[in-house]
Scaffold this active site. Structure first.
Site, PDB file in Angstrom:
ATOM      1  N   GLU A  65       0.848  -1.195   0.000  1.00 25.80           N
ATOM      2  CA  GLU A  65       0.000   0.000   0.000  1.00 25.80           C
ATOM      3  C   GLU A  65       0.878   1.237   0.000  1.00 25.80           C
ATOM      4  O   GLU A  65       1.849   1.329   0.756  1.00 25.80           O
ATOM      5  CB  GLU A  65      -0.885   0.094   1.255  1.00 25.80           C
ATOM      6  CG  GLU A  65      -2.013  -0.884   1.367  1.00 25.80           C
ATOM      7  CD  GLU A  65      -2.823  -0.655   2.660  1.00 25.80           C
ATOM      8  OE1 GLU A  65      -2.874   0.497   3.146  1.00 25.80           O
ATOM      9  OE2 GLU A  65      -3.373  -1.634   3.176  1.00 25.80           O
ATOM     10  N   GLU A 113     -13.976   4.934  -0.805  1.00 26.19           N
ATOM     11  CA  GLU A 113     -14.845   3.969  -0.127  1.00 26.19           C
ATOM     12  C   GLU A 113     -15.576   4.669   1.021  1.00 26.19           C
ATOM     13  O   GLU A 113     -14.965   5.093   1.997  1.00 26.19           O
ATOM     14  CB  GLU A 113     -14.021   2.795   0.391  1.00 26.19           C
ATOM     15  CG  GLU A 113     -13.321   2.010  -0.713  1.00 26.19           C
ATOM     16  CD  GLU A 113     -12.316   0.994  -0.184  1.00 26.19           C
ATOM     17  OE1 GLU A 113     -12.726   0.052   0.510  1.00 26.19           O
ATOM     18  OE2 GLU A 113     -11.105   1.175  -0.472  1.00 26.19           O
ATOM     19  N   LYS A 127     -15.468   3.678   5.019  1.00 26.68           N
ATOM     20  CA  LYS A 127     -14.252   3.840   5.810  1.00 26.68           C
ATOM     21  C   LYS A 127     -14.451   5.035   6.731  1.00 26.68           C
ATOM     22  O   LYS A 127     -15.394   5.821   6.563  1.00 26.68           O
ATOM     23  CB  LYS A 127     -13.039   4.042   4.897  1.00 26.68           C
ATOM     24  CG  LYS A 127     -12.812   2.868   3.945  1.00 26.68           C
ATOM     25  CD  LYS A 127     -11.408   2.820   3.418  1.00 26.68           C
ATOM     26  CE  LYS A 127     -10.484   2.243   4.467  1.00 26.68           C
ATOM     27  NZ  LYS A 127      -9.135   1.973   3.945  1.00 26.68           N
ATOM     28  N   GLU A 156      -9.484   8.930   5.044  1.00 27.62           N
ATOM     29  CA  GLU A 156      -9.601   7.494   4.776  1.00 27.62           C
ATOM     30  C   GLU A 156     -10.591   7.194   3.647  1.00 27.62           C
ATOM     31  O   GLU A 156     -10.460   6.197   2.950  1.00 27.62           O
ATOM     32  CB  GLU A 156     -10.022   6.752   6.047  1.00 27.62           C
ATOM     33  CG  GLU A 156      -8.964   6.705   7.127  1.00 27.62           C
ATOM     34  CD  GLU A 156      -7.806   5.778   6.794  1.00 27.62           C
ATOM     35  OE1 GLU A 156      -7.996   4.868   5.965  1.00 27.62           O
ATOM     36  OE2 GLU A 156      -6.712   5.976   7.342  1.00 27.62           O
TER      37      GLU A 156
END
Length: 334
Positions: free
Chosen positions: A255, A306, A309, A314
Protein backbone atom coordinates in the site's frame (compact mmCIF):
# COMPACT_ATOMS: atom_id res chain seq x y z
CA UNK A 1 -8.31 -7.14 -44.36
CA UNK A 2 -12.05 -7.40 -43.66
CA UNK A 3 -13.75 -5.04 -41.22
CA UNK A 4 -14.26 -7.94 -38.76
CA UNK A 5 -10.57 -8.85 -38.91
CA UNK A 6 -9.61 -5.24 -38.30
CA UNK A 7 -11.88 -5.06 -35.27
CA UNK A 8 -10.51 -8.32 -33.88
CA UNK A 9 -6.94 -7.08 -34.41
CA UNK A 10 -7.66 -3.81 -32.59
CA UNK A 11 -9.35 -5.66 -29.72
CA UNK A 12 -6.38 -8.00 -29.39
CA UNK A 13 -3.97 -5.05 -29.26
CA UNK A 14 -6.01 -3.46 -26.48
CA UNK A 15 -6.32 -6.60 -24.39
CA UNK A 16 -2.65 -7.55 -24.47
CA UNK A 17 -1.30 -4.04 -23.89
CA UNK A 18 1.06 -4.31 -20.92
CA UNK A 19 0.62 -2.46 -17.67
CA UNK A 20 3.25 -0.30 -16.02
CA UNK A 21 5.99 -2.56 -14.70
CA UNK A 22 5.96 -3.03 -10.94
CA UNK A 23 2.70 -1.15 -10.30
CA UNK A 24 -0.57 -2.56 -8.94
CA UNK A 25 -3.65 -1.20 -7.15
CA UNK A 26 -5.52 -2.10 -3.98
CA UNK A 27 -9.14 -3.10 -4.56
CA UNK A 28 -11.05 -2.47 -1.35
CA UNK A 29 -14.74 -3.13 -0.80
CA UNK A 30 -15.67 -0.85 2.11
CA UNK A 31 -18.35 1.02 0.22
CA UNK A 32 -22.08 0.53 -0.28
CA UNK A 33 -22.07 2.13 -3.73
CA UNK A 34 -19.25 0.28 -5.49
CA UNK A 35 -19.72 -1.28 -8.94
CA UNK A 36 -20.08 -5.06 -9.33
CA UNK A 37 -16.76 -6.97 -9.48
CA UNK A 38 -17.23 -7.93 -13.14
CA UNK A 39 -17.43 -4.23 -14.09
CA UNK A 40 -14.40 -3.50 -11.92
CA UNK A 41 -12.31 -6.15 -13.66
CA UNK A 42 -13.26 -4.63 -17.03
CA UNK A 43 -12.21 -1.22 -15.69
CA UNK A 44 -8.85 -2.66 -14.61
CA UNK A 45 -8.29 -4.14 -18.05
CA UNK A 46 -9.23 -0.89 -19.79
CA UNK A 47 -6.67 1.00 -17.67
CA UNK A 48 -3.84 -1.53 -18.09
CA UNK A 49 -3.90 -2.45 -14.39
CA UNK A 50 -2.52 -5.99 -14.24
CA UNK A 51 -1.82 -6.36 -10.52
CA UNK A 52 -4.26 -5.95 -7.65
CA UNK A 53 -4.48 -6.67 -3.96
CA UNK A 54 -7.66 -7.75 -2.21
CA UNK A 55 -7.99 -7.89 1.56
CA UNK A 56 -10.02 -11.07 1.96
CA UNK A 57 -11.18 -13.94 -0.27
CA UNK A 58 -14.33 -12.33 -1.61
CA UNK A 59 -15.77 -15.02 -3.87
CA UNK A 60 -17.48 -12.59 -6.26
CA UNK A 61 -14.18 -10.82 -6.87
CA UNK A 62 -12.25 -14.08 -7.27
CA UNK A 63 -14.85 -15.35 -9.74
CA UNK A 64 -14.66 -12.11 -11.73
CA UNK A 65 -10.87 -12.43 -11.87
CA UNK A 66 -10.98 -15.85 -13.52
CA UNK A 67 -9.29 -15.80 -16.88
CA UNK A 68 -8.50 -12.09 -16.64
CA UNK A 69 -4.71 -12.50 -16.52
CA UNK A 70 -4.70 -9.99 -13.63
CA UNK A 71 -2.48 -11.14 -10.78
CA UNK A 72 -3.71 -10.80 -7.21
CA UNK A 73 -2.35 -10.60 -3.70
CA UNK A 74 -4.95 -12.40 -1.60
CA UNK A 75 -5.33 -11.48 2.07
CA UNK A 76 -6.72 -13.47 4.95
CA UNK A 77 -9.03 -11.72 7.37
CA UNK A 78 -7.26 -10.67 10.55
CA UNK A 79 -9.95 -12.38 12.59
CA UNK A 80 -9.01 -15.73 10.99
CA UNK A 81 -5.36 -15.56 12.07
CA UNK A 82 -5.79 -17.36 15.38
CA UNK A 83 -7.63 -20.26 13.73
CA UNK A 84 -5.12 -20.41 10.87
CA UNK A 85 -2.31 -20.63 13.43
CA UNK A 86 -3.81 -23.04 15.92
CA UNK A 87 -5.65 -25.43 13.61
CA UNK A 88 -3.89 -26.88 10.52
CA UNK A 89 -7.25 -28.23 9.37
CA UNK A 90 -8.66 -24.69 9.32
CA UNK A 91 -5.72 -23.62 7.13
CA UNK A 92 -6.28 -26.60 4.85
CA UNK A 93 -9.96 -25.78 4.52
CA UNK A 94 -9.14 -22.10 3.90
CA UNK A 95 -6.94 -23.09 0.98
CA UNK A 96 -9.48 -25.64 -0.26
CA UNK A 97 -12.30 -23.07 -0.20
CA UNK A 98 -10.54 -19.89 -1.32
CA UNK A 99 -7.55 -20.83 -3.47
CA UNK A 100 -8.01 -24.23 -5.12
CA UNK A 101 -11.33 -23.42 -6.88
CA UNK A 102 -9.61 -20.46 -8.59
CA UNK A 103 -5.98 -21.58 -8.84
CA UNK A 104 -6.17 -22.72 -12.46
CA UNK A 105 -7.73 -19.47 -13.71
CA UNK A 106 -6.48 -16.76 -11.30
CA UNK A 107 -2.84 -15.69 -10.93
CA UNK A 108 -2.12 -15.58 -7.20
CA UNK A 109 1.05 -13.58 -6.54
CA UNK A 110 1.14 -13.84 -2.73
CA UNK A 111 -1.13 -14.73 0.15
CA UNK A 112 -0.90 -12.31 3.06
CA UNK A 113 -1.65 -13.72 6.50
CA UNK A 114 -3.05 -10.65 8.19
CA UNK A 115 -2.74 -6.93 7.60
CA UNK A 116 -0.92 -4.63 10.04
CA UNK A 117 -1.29 -6.85 13.11
CA UNK A 118 2.33 -6.50 14.31
CA UNK A 119 2.74 -5.38 17.04
CA UNK A 120 -0.59 -6.20 18.65
CA UNK A 121 -2.66 -8.98 20.20
CA UNK A 122 -2.75 -11.01 16.95
CA UNK A 123 0.99 -10.78 16.26
CA UNK A 124 1.74 -14.03 18.04
CA UNK A 125 -0.37 -15.98 15.53
CA UNK A 126 1.29 -14.78 12.32
CA UNK A 127 4.25 -17.17 12.09
CA UNK A 128 2.21 -20.33 12.71
CA UNK A 129 -0.47 -19.10 10.30
CA UNK A 130 2.23 -18.69 7.63
CA UNK A 131 3.57 -22.16 8.32
CA UNK A 132 0.14 -23.78 8.19
CA UNK A 133 -0.87 -21.96 5.00
CA UNK A 134 2.43 -22.90 3.39
CA UNK A 135 1.90 -26.56 4.29
CA UNK A 136 -1.67 -26.53 2.97
CA UNK A 137 -0.59 -24.97 -0.32
CA UNK A 138 2.32 -27.37 -0.81
CA UNK A 139 0.05 -30.34 -0.03
CA UNK A 140 -2.01 -29.27 -3.04
CA UNK A 141 1.05 -28.68 -5.26
CA UNK A 142 0.55 -24.92 -5.21
CA UNK A 143 3.67 -22.77 -5.19
CA UNK A 144 2.17 -19.50 -3.97
CA UNK A 145 4.38 -17.45 -1.63
CA UNK A 146 2.92 -16.60 1.77
CA UNK A 147 3.81 -13.54 3.81
CA UNK A 148 2.29 -10.96 6.14
CA UNK A 149 1.69 -7.24 5.68
CA UNK A 150 3.16 -4.75 8.15
CA UNK A 151 2.87 -1.01 8.56
CA UNK A 152 6.00 1.00 9.23
CA UNK A 153 4.83 1.32 12.82
CA UNK A 154 6.92 -1.85 13.27
CA UNK A 155 9.97 0.43 13.17
CA UNK A 156 11.21 1.88 16.42
CA UNK A 157 13.59 4.18 14.53
CA UNK A 158 13.54 5.07 10.84
CA UNK A 159 15.56 8.28 10.36
CA UNK A 160 17.97 8.40 8.78
CA UNK A 161 17.37 5.10 6.96
CA UNK A 162 20.66 3.67 8.26
CA UNK A 163 19.13 3.83 11.76
CA UNK A 164 16.17 1.69 10.70
CA UNK A 165 15.36 -0.89 13.38
CA UNK A 166 12.30 -2.80 14.53
CA UNK A 167 10.76 -1.68 17.78
CA UNK A 168 11.11 -3.78 20.91
CA UNK A 169 7.42 -4.69 20.67
CA UNK A 170 7.72 -5.83 17.03
CA UNK A 171 11.15 -7.43 16.76
CA UNK A 172 10.25 -10.52 18.81
CA UNK A 173 7.69 -11.42 16.14
CA UNK A 174 9.43 -10.14 13.03
CA UNK A 175 12.79 -11.77 13.61
CA UNK A 176 11.44 -15.35 13.26
CA UNK A 177 9.00 -14.27 10.53
CA UNK A 178 11.85 -12.70 8.54
CA UNK A 179 13.86 -15.90 8.95
CA UNK A 180 10.94 -17.98 7.68
CA UNK A 181 10.45 -15.67 4.68
CA UNK A 182 14.17 -15.64 3.87
CA UNK A 183 14.37 -19.43 4.00
CA UNK A 184 11.56 -19.62 1.44
CA UNK A 185 12.78 -16.58 -0.52
CA UNK A 186 9.45 -14.86 0.03
CA UNK A 187 9.21 -11.06 0.46
CA UNK A 188 7.94 -9.11 3.43
CA UNK A 189 4.86 -7.08 2.51
CA UNK A 190 4.75 -3.50 3.80
CA UNK A 191 2.44 -0.47 3.74
CA UNK A 192 4.48 2.70 3.13
CA UNK A 193 2.84 6.13 3.37
CA UNK A 194 4.90 9.29 2.91
CA UNK A 195 1.59 11.18 3.22
CA UNK A 196 1.20 10.24 6.89
CA UNK A 197 4.86 11.00 7.62
CA UNK A 198 4.43 14.43 6.03
CA UNK A 199 1.00 15.31 7.42
CA UNK A 200 2.15 14.33 10.91
CA UNK A 201 5.22 16.56 10.76
CA UNK A 202 4.96 19.18 7.98
CA UNK A 203 7.40 21.49 9.73
CA UNK A 204 10.23 18.96 9.42
CA UNK A 205 9.37 17.13 6.17
CA UNK A 206 9.50 18.96 2.84
CA UNK A 207 6.39 18.56 0.68
CA UNK A 208 8.48 18.04 -2.46
CA UNK A 209 10.39 15.28 -0.66
CA UNK A 210 7.13 13.51 0.23
CA UNK A 211 5.65 13.97 -3.27
CA UNK A 212 8.73 12.55 -5.07
CA UNK A 213 9.32 15.94 -6.68
CA UNK A 214 12.92 16.29 -5.55
CA UNK A 215 15.41 16.59 -8.39
CA UNK A 216 18.53 16.39 -6.23
CA UNK A 217 19.60 15.04 -2.85
CA UNK A 218 17.46 16.30 0.04
CA UNK A 219 18.59 13.89 2.77
CA UNK A 220 22.14 12.55 3.05
CA UNK A 221 22.76 9.32 4.94
CA UNK A 222 26.43 8.45 4.71
CA UNK A 223 27.10 7.29 1.16
CA UNK A 224 23.39 7.24 0.34
CA UNK A 225 21.52 10.27 -1.00
CA UNK A 226 17.73 10.56 -0.96
CA UNK A 227 15.57 12.82 -3.07
CA UNK A 228 12.25 11.29 -1.94
CA UNK A 229 10.71 10.01 1.25
CA UNK A 230 9.31 6.83 -0.31
CA UNK A 231 12.81 5.47 -0.95
CA UNK A 232 13.97 6.51 2.50
CA UNK A 233 11.08 4.69 4.17
CA UNK A 234 11.61 1.52 2.14
CA UNK A 235 15.34 1.56 2.84
CA UNK A 236 14.76 1.99 6.57
CA UNK A 237 12.80 -1.27 6.44
CA UNK A 238 15.61 -2.97 4.51
CA UNK A 239 18.06 -1.86 7.21
CA UNK A 240 15.78 -3.19 9.95
CA UNK A 241 15.67 -6.54 8.15
CA UNK A 242 19.47 -6.53 7.91
CA UNK A 243 19.67 -5.96 11.67
CA UNK A 244 17.66 -9.15 12.33
CA UNK A 245 20.02 -11.12 10.14
CA UNK A 246 18.25 -10.95 6.77
CA UNK A 247 20.32 -8.73 4.44
CA UNK A 248 18.94 -10.43 1.32
CA UNK A 249 15.28 -9.98 2.30
CA UNK A 250 12.99 -8.40 -0.28
CA UNK A 251 10.15 -5.94 0.33
CA UNK A 252 6.94 -5.53 -1.65
CA UNK A 253 5.05 -2.29 -0.99
CA UNK A 254 1.46 -3.45 -0.67
CA UNK A 255 0.00 0.00 0.00
CA UNK A 256 1.02 3.55 -0.72
CA UNK A 257 -1.04 6.54 -1.75
CA UNK A 258 -2.10 10.11 -1.11
CA UNK A 259 -5.67 11.19 -0.32
CA UNK A 260 -7.40 13.79 -2.49
CA UNK A 261 -9.60 15.28 0.24
CA UNK A 262 -10.07 15.26 4.01
CA UNK A 263 -7.44 17.70 5.29
CA UNK A 264 -5.36 20.66 4.15
CA UNK A 265 -2.61 18.45 2.69
CA UNK A 266 -5.04 16.09 0.94
CA UNK A 267 -5.71 17.78 -2.39
CA UNK A 268 -6.38 16.40 -5.85
CA UNK A 269 -3.22 18.11 -7.10
CA UNK A 270 -1.04 16.53 -4.39
CA UNK A 271 -2.65 13.11 -4.86
CA UNK A 272 -2.16 13.22 -8.62
CA UNK A 273 1.42 14.42 -8.28
CA UNK A 274 2.28 11.68 -5.80
CA UNK A 275 0.68 8.88 -7.82
CA UNK A 276 2.22 9.85 -11.15
CA UNK A 277 5.67 10.52 -9.69
CA UNK A 278 5.52 7.21 -7.84
CA UNK A 279 4.55 5.31 -11.00
CA UNK A 280 7.35 6.93 -12.98
CA UNK A 281 9.88 6.27 -10.21
CA UNK A 282 8.96 2.62 -9.61
CA UNK A 283 8.68 1.73 -13.28
CA UNK A 284 12.02 3.35 -14.07
CA UNK A 285 13.69 0.39 -12.39
CA UNK A 286 16.21 2.54 -10.57
CA UNK A 287 15.22 1.06 -7.22
CA UNK A 288 16.20 2.65 -3.91
CA UNK A 289 19.68 3.88 -2.90
CA UNK A 290 20.25 0.67 -0.91
CA UNK A 291 18.72 -1.59 -3.58
CA UNK A 292 19.64 0.14 -6.85
CA UNK A 293 18.51 -1.25 -10.17
CA UNK A 294 15.71 -3.38 -8.72
CA UNK A 295 12.03 -2.57 -9.20
CA UNK A 296 10.17 -2.34 -5.89
CA UNK A 297 6.81 -3.97 -6.64
CA UNK A 298 4.30 -1.38 -5.41
CA UNK A 299 0.51 -1.24 -5.03
CA UNK A 300 -1.32 2.09 -5.01
CA UNK A 301 -4.00 2.57 -2.40
CA UNK A 302 -6.68 2.54 -3.63
CA UNK A 303 -8.91 1.84 -6.59
CA UNK A 304 -12.05 3.58 -5.28
CA UNK A 305 -13.09 6.15 -2.73
CA UNK A 306 -14.85 3.97 -0.13
CA UNK A 307 -17.66 5.59 1.82
CA UNK A 308 -17.77 3.03 4.64
CA UNK A 309 -14.25 3.84 5.81
CA UNK A 310 -13.74 6.37 8.64
CA UNK A 311 -14.77 9.87 7.59
CA UNK A 312 -12.02 12.18 6.36
CA UNK A 313 -8.90 11.24 4.44
CA UNK A 314 -9.60 7.49 4.78
CA UNK A 315 -12.57 7.85 2.42
CA UNK A 316 -10.57 9.71 -0.21
CA UNK A 317 -7.63 7.59 -1.34
CA UNK A 318 -9.30 6.39 -4.55
CA UNK A 319 -8.09 6.80 -8.11
CA UNK A 320 -11.75 6.47 -9.14
CA UNK A 321 -15.14 7.47 -7.81
CA UNK A 322 -17.63 4.62 -7.32
CA UNK A 323 -19.21 5.49 -10.70
CA UNK A 324 -15.79 4.59 -12.21
CA UNK A 325 -14.96 8.12 -13.33
CA UNK A 326 -11.47 9.37 -12.48
CA UNK A 327 -10.79 11.35 -9.34
CA UNK A 328 -7.64 12.40 -11.20
CA UNK A 329 -5.70 10.97 -14.10
CA UNK A 330 -2.73 8.68 -13.61
CA UNK A 331 -0.50 7.43 -16.37
CA UNK A 332 -0.74 3.65 -16.38
CA UNK A 333 0.42 3.20 -19.97
CA UNK A 334 4.10 2.27 -20.32
Amino acid sequence: MTRLCILLFVFACVTIRPGVEGIGVNYGLLGNNLPPPAQVINLLKSRNIQKIRIFDPNQDVLTALQGSDISVILGTRNEDLQSLASDPTFATNWVQNNVIPHASTVKFTYISAGNEVIPGPLANFVLEALQNLESALKANNLNIPVSTTVSLKVLGTSFPPSNGAFSDSAVQFLQPIAQFLATKQYPLLANVYPYFAYSGNPAQVQLDYALLKGTGPIVSDGQFQYNNLFDAMVDSLYVALEKVGQPAAEVVVTETGWPSAGDVFATIDNAQTYANNLIAHVSSGQGTPRRPGKIVETYIFALFNENQKPAGVEENFGLFYPDMTEVYHVNLTP
